[in-house]
Write an enzyme that holds these catalytic residues in place. Structure first.
Site, short mmCIF file in Angstrom:
data_model
loop_
_atom_site.label_atom_id
_atom_site.label_comp_id
_atom_site.label_asym_id
_atom_site.label_seq_id
_atom_site.Cartn_x
_atom_site.Cartn_y
_atom_site.Cartn_z
N ALA A 10 0.81 -1.22 0.00
CA ALA A 10 0.00 0.00 0.00
C ALA A 10 0.84 1.28 0.00
O ALA A 10 0.34 2.36 -0.28
CB ALA A 10 -0.94 0.00 1.20
N ARG A 15 10.22 8.11 -2.27
CA ARG A 15 11.58 8.31 -2.75
C ARG A 15 11.83 7.80 -4.17
O ARG A 15 12.90 8.02 -4.74
CB ARG A 15 12.58 7.68 -1.77
N TYR A 100 6.17 -8.61 1.40
CA TYR A 100 6.14 -7.20 1.01
C TYR A 100 6.26 -7.06 -0.51
O TYR A 100 7.14 -7.69 -1.12
CB TYR A 100 7.28 -6.44 1.71
C1 UD1 Z 1 9.35 -2.01 8.43
C2 UD1 Z 1 9.42 -2.66 9.80
C3 UD1 Z 1 10.88 -2.70 10.24
C4 UD1 Z 1 11.72 -3.44 9.23
C5 UD1 Z 1 11.56 -2.80 7.85
C6 UD1 Z 1 12.24 -3.64 6.81
C7 UD1 Z 1 7.35 -2.11 10.93
C8 UD1 Z 1 6.70 -1.22 11.93
N1 UD1 Z 1 8.63 -1.89 10.72
O1 UD1 Z 1 9.78 -0.67 8.60
O2 UD1 Z 1 10.97 -3.34 11.50
O3 UD1 Z 1 13.07 -3.42 9.61
O4 UD1 Z 1 10.16 -2.72 7.51
O5 UD1 Z 1 12.20 -2.97 5.60
O6 UD1 Z 1 6.72 -2.98 10.38
N2 UD1 Z 1 2.95 -0.68 4.16
C9 UD1 Z 1 1.61 -0.74 3.89
N3 UD1 Z 1 0.75 0.02 4.63
C10 UD1 Z 1 1.16 0.85 5.61
C11 UD1 Z 1 2.55 0.91 5.88
C12 UD1 Z 1 3.41 0.13 5.15
O7 UD1 Z 1 1.18 -1.47 3.00
O8 UD1 Z 1 0.32 1.49 6.22
C13 UD1 Z 1 3.87 -1.48 3.37
C14 UD1 Z 1 4.79 -0.63 2.52
O9 UD1 Z 1 4.24 -0.46 1.23
C15 UD1 Z 1 6.06 -1.40 2.49
C16 UD1 Z 1 6.04 -2.21 3.78
O10 UD1 Z 1 4.71 -2.20 4.23
O11 UD1 Z 1 6.08 -2.33 1.44
C17 UD1 Z 1 7.00 -1.65 4.82
O12 UD1 Z 1 6.59 -0.35 5.15
P1 UD1 Z 1 7.64 0.75 5.53
O13 UD1 Z 1 6.90 1.98 5.88
O14 UD1 Z 1 8.67 0.84 4.50
O15 UD1 Z 1 8.25 0.14 6.87
P2 UD1 Z 1 9.60 0.51 7.53
O16 UD1 Z 1 9.42 1.77 8.27
O17 UD1 Z 1 10.70 0.43 6.55
#
Ligand code: UD1
Ligand code: CA
Length: 456
Positions: A10, A15, A100
């Site tokens: 989602a 970036r 993911y």
């Molecule tokens: C997340 C993890 C972190 C891990 C990292 C690895 C959590 C809280 N943290 O952090 O521990 O080290 O991934 O990359 O889970 N996404 C959604 N909906 C949302 C938020 C995110 O679908 O509301 C999806 C994003 O598209 C992405 C993935 O989840 O593919 C990870 O989200 P992102 O915000 O990048 O998480 P990080 O902060 O990197």
């Protein structure tokens, strides 16, 4: 084991600086999300659920063929919130696998290992040891080495930041447990998000063991957040494919300068591929085939002992055994060449069949044409197949010889063993076995003088 795979996709991907939703960016010409889907399709007894948000419509439209259910997360309030959207579709006895959409190179073997570690008393977590763990959630362990929780970078204390074991986000757990924990997630943290990672601490409190495993390489669990990372994973993926091809007996003159953006469904023996060759779509390559440098091939069926010389472009074409193509030849869609055909430099073929042993060696355009066997087409021959509105066919029967610089104005048929004199413009059918010429008769004027410049 009944698996529900939830693919989180989602996020916006700010970036990437792109109009395109991040998961539609491509590696080897396949969307990131498609890579994850294709891998998870290999799991047995598996239902796939994809959580989408940013560009949801475009994602579902682009990937409508996927056998998956799409769940929209209207606001991106965190990874935990994303999984909550699927909660009511998770059965108690499901094993839930979290993946993911922007982590494209994860291997099936790694996931299978992860799934072995999950049972009613354990949660399986994929972690990664990093030289620089900045940005990752950290895996916090107690004195005995047991995982106690995951702390996000932004919530971590200075000592927690020193932990080099990072969370990949990839985990597997039983459905009943996961649903209970999802219900209890809060957003009281540095980012005000519902963190999926908080379920780890809840699991530990419920007496569930956290069993960790690692992928073989870090690249497998890398996500794409920007175009540099995208290009890095493209190279990694291409290297993997190149390695596989070499293991299967293909010579790649330089594996770093070879790109496969599709598949080779049938692969012969002793294929040699020179540098900067790009293969796209679905291809089949026979035995003893040599592909020259800087050649682009898409959806081609290539027979045995074929030589494709440098700088050719080939698309939706069939090339028979022992044929030779190029250099600088272009085979456009629906070009079907039989065995022993020679197509030389600066020759373009489109929607045409060329039967056995025929040669079109130099500077020609052959479109909408049926070429018989043992035909020789001289340099500079053009089939005039188009009147600006309609396309017409040219038929050149077996054994015909077309002199250089001939225009064949279609529709027209050149009979068996007919010969056409060089420089002819052919507008009517040419009879079998005869010489046809349309050239102006050559003549010479005696006593003719060139104009002479007047001296001023
Ligand atoms: C997340 C993890 C972190 C891990 C990292 C690895 C959590 C809280 N943290 O952090 O521990 O080290 O991934 O990359 O889970 N996404 C959604 N909906 C949302 C938020 C995110 O679908 O509301 C999806 C994003 O598209 C992405 C993935 O989840 O593919 C990870 O989200 P992102 O915000 O990048 O998480 P990080 O902060 O990197
Ligand atoms: Ca991330």
């Amino acid at each position: 084991m009944k698996i529900t795979t939830i693919i989180l996709a989602a996020g916006k991907g700010t970036r990437m600086r792109s109009e395109l939703p991040k998961v539609l960016h491509k590696i080897a010409n396949r969307p990131l999300l498609q890579h994850v889907y294709d891998m998870s399709r290999h799991l047995e007894n598996n239902r796939i659920k994809i959580v989408i948000g940013h560009g949801a419509e475009l994602v579902t439209e682009t990937l409508k063929e996927l056998d998956a259910s799409w769940i929209e997360q209207k606001q991106q309030l965190g990874t935990g919130h994303a999984v909550q959207q699927v909660s009511d579709q998770i059965a108690d006895d499901d094993t839930v696998l979290i993946l993911y959409g922007d982590v494209p190179l994860l291997k099936l073997a790694t996931v299978q290992q992860l799934l072995k570690n999950v049972n009613s008393q354990s949660l399986a977590l994929l972690t990664v040891n990093l030289e620089n763990p900045t940005g990752y959630g950290r895996i916090v362990r107690d004195a005995t080495g047991k995982v106690t929780k995951i702390v996000e970078q932004k919530d971590a204390s200075d000592s927690e930041k020193l932990i080099t074991e990072g969370n990949t986000g990839i985990l597997a757990v039983h459905g009943d447990k996961l649903k209970q924990w999802l219900n209890r997630l809060g957003n009281n943290n540095a980012q005000g998000e519902y963190y999926l990672t908080d379920v780890i601490e809840m699991a530990v409190a419920d007496g569930i063991n956290i069993i960790t495993s690692q992928a073989e390489t870090e690249d497998e669990v890398l996500g794409v957040n920007n175009r540099l990372q995208l290009s890095h994973l493209e190279r990694v993926y291409q290297q993997q494919q190149a390695l596989e091809l070499m293991e299967q007996g293909v010579t790649l003159i330089d594996p770093a300068r070879f790109d496969l953006r599709g598949t080779i469904e049938q692969l012969g023996q002793d294929i040699e591929i020179d540098i900067n060759v790009i293969l796209e779509g679905k291809n089949s390559i026979g035995n003893n085939v040599r592909i020259g440098a800087n050649t682009q091939i898409k959806n081609a069926i290539i027979g045995d002992n074929v030589e494709i010389l440098a700088n050719c472009i080939i698309e939706d074409a069939v090339i028979g055994d022992n044929s030779r193509i190029g250099p600088f030849a272009r085979l456009r869609p629906e070009s079907v060449l039989a065995n022993d055909v020679h197509i030389g430099n600066f020759v373009e073929i489109k929607k045409s069949t060329v039967a056995q042993g025929s040669k079109i060696n130099h500077l020609s355009y052959i479109g909408d044409t049926t070429v018989g066997s043992k035909v020789n087409i001289g340099a500079g021959t053009i089939t005039c197949n188009y009147d600006g509105v309609n396309k017409f066919r040219t038929i050149i029967e077996d054994g015909a010889f077309i002199g250089s610089d001939t225009q064949l104005v279609a529709p027209v048929t050149v009979g068996k063993n007919a010969t056409i004199g060089a420089g002819s413009t052919i507008t009517r059918d040419c009879p079998e076995n005869q010489l046809t010429l349309s050239r102006v008769k050559q003549f010479s004027l005696s006593g003719w003088q060139r104009p002479v410049k007047q001296e001023k």
